[in-house]
Scaffold this active site. Structure first.
Site, mmCIF file in Angstrom:
data_model
loop_
_atom_site.group_PDB
_atom_site.id
_atom_site.type_symbol
_atom_site.label_atom_id
_atom_site.label_comp_id
_atom_site.label_asym_id
_atom_site.label_seq_id
_atom_site.Cartn_x
_atom_site.Cartn_y
_atom_site.Cartn_z
ATOM 1 N N ASP A 12 0.809 -1.108 -0.131
ATOM 2 C CA ASP A 12 -0.015 -0.093 -0.116
ATOM 3 C C ASP A 12 0.801 1.396 0.068
ATOM 4 O O ASP A 12 0.550 2.174 0.530
ATOM 5 C CB ASP A 12 -0.964 -0.109 1.279
ATOM 6 C CG ASP A 12 -1.642 -1.219 1.470
ATOM 7 O OD1 ASP A 12 -2.036 -1.899 0.323
ATOM 8 O OD2 ASP A 12 -2.083 -1.694 2.270
ATOM 9 N N GLU A 13 1.969 1.188 -0.594
ATOM 10 C CA GLU A 13 3.023 2.538 -0.547
ATOM 11 C C GLU A 13 2.581 3.329 -1.540
ATOM 12 O O GLU A 13 3.040 4.527 -1.811
ATOM 13 C CB GLU A 13 4.560 1.836 -0.580
ATOM 14 C CG GLU A 13 4.977 0.962 0.230
ATOM 15 C CD GLU A 13 4.876 -0.389 -0.215
ATOM 16 O OE1 GLU A 13 4.160 -0.729 -1.149
ATOM 17 O OE2 GLU A 13 5.417 -1.371 0.563
ATOM 18 N N LYS A 17 -0.123 3.977 -8.460
ATOM 19 C CA LYS A 17 0.250 5.266 -8.748
ATOM 20 C C LYS A 17 1.386 5.365 -9.586
ATOM 21 O O LYS A 17 1.398 5.883 -10.679
ATOM 22 C CB LYS A 17 -0.014 6.166 -8.025
ATOM 23 C CG LYS A 17 0.227 7.598 -8.151
ATOM 24 C CD LYS A 17 1.229 8.409 -7.315
ATOM 25 C CE LYS A 17 1.822 9.259 -8.305
ATOM 26 N NZ LYS A 17 1.482 10.731 -7.692
ATOM 27 N N ASN A 37 -5.058 -10.722 -3.885
ATOM 28 C CA ASN A 37 -5.263 -10.619 -2.363
ATOM 29 C C ASN A 37 -5.007 -9.300 -1.789
ATOM 30 O O ASN A 37 -5.410 -8.708 -0.903
ATOM 31 C CB ASN A 37 -4.349 -11.699 -1.603
ATOM 32 C CG ASN A 37 -3.153 -11.437 -2.072
ATOM 33 O OD1 ASN A 37 -2.805 -11.456 -3.240
ATOM 34 N ND2 ASN A 37 -2.176 -11.928 -1.320
ATOM 35 N N ALA A 38 -4.448 -8.323 -2.951
ATOM 36 C CA ALA A 38 -4.072 -7.108 -2.680
ATOM 37 C C ALA A 38 -4.444 -5.888 -3.616
ATOM 38 O O ALA A 38 -4.546 -6.851 -4.723
ATOM 39 C CB ALA A 38 -2.559 -6.937 -2.351
ATOM 40 N N GLY A 39 -4.816 -4.753 -3.416
ATOM 41 C CA GLY A 39 -5.429 -3.976 -4.877
ATOM 42 C C GLY A 39 -4.070 -2.839 -4.850
ATOM 43 O O GLY A 39 -3.537 -2.593 -3.798
ATOM 44 N N HIS A 40 -4.427 -2.223 -6.017
ATOM 45 C CA HIS A 40 -3.739 -0.967 -6.297
ATOM 46 C C HIS A 40 -4.570 -0.116 -6.452
ATOM 47 O O HIS A 40 -5.413 -0.399 -7.361
ATOM 48 C CB HIS A 40 -2.860 -1.186 -7.493
ATOM 49 C CG HIS A 40 -1.579 -2.318 -7.483
ATOM 50 N ND1 HIS A 40 -0.690 -2.046 -6.492
ATOM 51 C CD2 HIS A 40 -1.430 -3.352 -7.955
ATOM 52 C CE1 HIS A 40 0.329 -3.095 -6.633
ATOM 53 N NE2 HIS A 40 -0.243 -3.899 -7.423
ATOM 54 N N GLY A 303 -11.573 -3.489 2.236
ATOM 55 C CA GLY A 303 -12.119 -2.245 2.803
ATOM 56 C C GLY A 303 -11.694 -2.356 4.581
ATOM 57 O O GLY A 303 -12.212 -1.303 5.131
HETATM 58 P P1 GDP Z 1 -0.174 -0.028 -3.591
HETATM 59 O O1 GDP Z 1 -0.876 -1.340 -3.366
HETATM 60 O O2 GDP Z 1 0.970 0.176 -3.257
HETATM 61 O O3 GDP Z 1 -0.619 0.372 -5.142
HETATM 62 O O4 GDP Z 1 -1.127 1.231 -2.650
HETATM 63 P P2 GDP Z 1 -2.531 1.375 -2.926
HETATM 64 O O5 GDP Z 1 -3.150 1.696 -4.148
HETATM 65 O O6 GDP Z 1 -3.160 0.135 -1.681
HETATM 66 O O7 GDP Z 1 -2.669 2.733 -1.573
HETATM 67 C C1 GDP Z 1 -2.031 3.924 -2.161
HETATM 68 C C2 GDP Z 1 -3.226 4.729 -1.721
HETATM 69 O O8 GDP Z 1 -2.499 6.057 -1.894
HETATM 70 C C3 GDP Z 1 -4.165 4.895 -2.922
HETATM 71 O O9 GDP Z 1 -5.257 5.309 -2.530
HETATM 72 C C4 GDP Z 1 -3.575 5.764 -3.841
HETATM 73 O O10 GDP Z 1 -4.329 6.431 -4.791
HETATM 74 C C5 GDP Z 1 -3.043 6.856 -3.046
HETATM 75 N N1 GDP Z 1 -1.647 7.576 -3.343
HETATM 76 C C6 GDP Z 1 -0.596 7.367 -4.047
HETATM 77 N N2 GDP Z 1 -0.023 8.224 -3.888
HETATM 78 C C7 GDP Z 1 -0.236 9.294 -3.320
HETATM 79 C C8 GDP Z 1 0.027 10.628 -2.821
HETATM 80 O O11 GDP Z 1 1.424 10.811 -3.113
HETATM 81 N N3 GDP Z 1 -0.568 11.296 -2.119
HETATM 82 C C9 GDP Z 1 -1.990 11.025 -1.708
HETATM 83 N N4 GDP Z 1 -2.671 11.801 -0.877
HETATM 84 N N5 GDP Z 1 -2.524 9.696 -2.104
HETATM 85 C C10 GDP Z 1 -1.629 8.882 -2.787
#
Ligand code: GDP
Length: 431
Positions: A12-13, A17, A37-40, A303
């Site tokens: 969730d980093e 994005k 199991n995990a989402g982006h 969620g």
């Molecule tokens: P992933 O699994 O590493 O892709 O991460 P997730 O999607 O689970 O969580 C990242 C969350 O942070 C998502 O809701 C993104 O839209 C949000 N996000 C990513 N980069 C930024 C940022 O620089 N600022 C903010 N406010 N949100 C971000």
């Protein structure tokens, strides 16, 4: 040229994005491990999307998106996901599925649920997507490869054989109804028809692509601390989350991976059980959770509220090292603008001694955070595009953390959108 986008922490980093952003200049995006199991979460001109199985490059017309052999492929989930994006006007993505990827079976999901039930209070906090039973079967050599769907005789015989085995466990360990082999065979025939148009010898495809000078992005799921070897075992995931595994899970020579963009969030969050040294609780955690990410830190798949904590230099330095970070993308910095002072975990105190080295799990359980407070910047930094235009305390925070983790922060993300990115010259780059 191969680049990897991977996580330094617990997941969730913001890898989705960063991948979506970097995909603009890539030809091929590959998922190489993990499953649904995990989402982006991705925010772009089509809207906001939570992807679980599709590579985060699917929003561009020019990209080919690949499910590599290392992925736990849930075929109905994949097709529902394609439908969900196409229904929202995203053009049908170009998709390839490795003939060597293995399939998440309906019984993997059941076994995941039953095992968590059986463990009760000692459960792993699984997302119950079948990932642990899937990888167990893969390595026990009783999994189903995509290629096997196309050999009718073999499939029938194997379904029969595996059902016999699984039904013993279902009846005697879990006291649940057994699997009907005829029904399972029918399900697999449906899977075969769904996946057939996309099946490909992915390693041969990538070999050709690299010879033609194409750019390949490897997209990781979760982060270093969830790696089964180098993470917080046993509270880890079941496939390697490290960039090095990208070579295996996609079928590429390891030396082709030239850039390893390691995504590191400006504070910590984690899902599931396990030691989390810089964790915060109560109102302090609630506030960060509600302000965090884009609309709060809640799991993209489940969620579930995420556990929250301050930035952890010990875990992140280790996380970057195991990834082999060539670049750190430091994300979600904008969220911290509300704080007067920002605590950062700079060391772990274990049995009265302070260390900056990330320990094995038994010692980690005993670690207490050593915190240092940095002054906040108390303003909204969204929309800023030049590093020099960030408030001084905000730059200090970035530079303090860069020095502590020892890897170059070359990108700072200050919002969820593709354009919310600040490129930065780092003194550590090529130092
Ligand atoms: P992933 O699994 O590493 O892709 O991460 P997730 O999607 O689970 O969580 C990242 C969350 O942070 C998502 O809701 C993104 O839209 C949000 N996000 C990513 N980069 C930024 C940022 O620089 N600022 C903010 N406010 N949100 C971000």
């Amino acid at each position: 040229m191969v680049k990897a986008v991977v996580g330094a922490n617990w997941g969730d980093e913001g890898k989705g994005k960063i991948t979506d952003m970097m995909a603009e200049k890539a030809d091929i995006i590959v998922r190489f491990q993990g499953g649904a199991n995990a989402g982006h979460t991705i925010v772009n001109n089509y809207g906001k999307f939570a992807l679980h199985t599709l590579p985060s490059g699917v929003f561009y017309g020019h990209t080919t998106n690949v499910i590599g052999n290392g992925v736990a492929l849930n075929i109905p989930v994949l097709f529902n996901e394609i439908k969900s994006i196409v229904d929202r006007k995203v053009p049908m993505p170009k998709l390839l599925v490795s003939d060597r990827a293995q399939i998440v079976m309906p019984y993997h999901i059941l076994f995941d649920q039953y095992e968590e039930e059986r463990l009760g209070g000692k459960s792993f906090g699984s997302t119950k997507s079948g990932i642990a039973p899937f990888y167990s079967d893969k390595f026990a050599k009783i999994g189903f490869q995509v290629s096997e769907l196309f050999d009718g005789e073999l499939l029938k015989e194997k379904v029969q054989r595996i059902c016999e085995l699984k039904n013993v466990l279902l009846e005697h360990l879990y006291h649940k109804p057994g699997i009907d082999p005829a029904q399972l065979l029918e399900t697999l025939q449906d899977y075969r028809d769904m996946v057939a148009p996309y099946v490909c010898d992915v390693s041969a495809f990538l070999d050709r692509a690299l010879k033609e000078g194409k750019t390949v992005l490897l997209e990781g799921q979760l982060g270093t601390l969830k790696d089964p070897d180098h993470g917080i075992y046993p509270m880890v995931t079941s496939s390697s989350t490290l960039a090095a595994y990208g070579a295996i899970g996609a079928g590429l020579p390891p030396y082709e991976i030239r850039e390893i963009v390691t995504v590191c969030k400006a504070y910590s969050s984690a899902v599931g059980a396990g030691a989390f040294v810089s964790e915060i609780f109560g109102e302090e955690a609630n506030e960060l959770r509600t302000r965090g990410g884009d609309g709060g830190e809640f799991g993209a798949t489940t969620g579930r509220p995420r556990r929250m904590g301050w930035f952890d230099c010990v875990a992140s330095r280790y996380g970057c090292r195991l990834q082999g970070a060539t670049d750190v993308a430091f994300t979600v910095l904008d969220v911290l603008g509300y704080l007067d002072e920002i605590p950062v975990c700079v060391g772990y105190e274990i049995d009265g001694e302070v260390t900056c080295d990330f320990p094995v799990t038994a010692r980690l359980e005993k670690a207490k955070p050593v915190l240092e407070k940095l002054p906040g910047w108390k303003c909204d930094i969204r929309g800023i595009r030049n590093y020099a235009d960030l408030p001084e305390n905000c730059r200090r925070y970035v530079e303090f953390i860069e020095e502590r983790i020892g890897y170059p922060i070359t990108m700072v993300s200050n919002g969820p959108g593709r354009e919310d990115i600040i490129y930065r010259e780092s003194p550590l780059k090529n130092a």
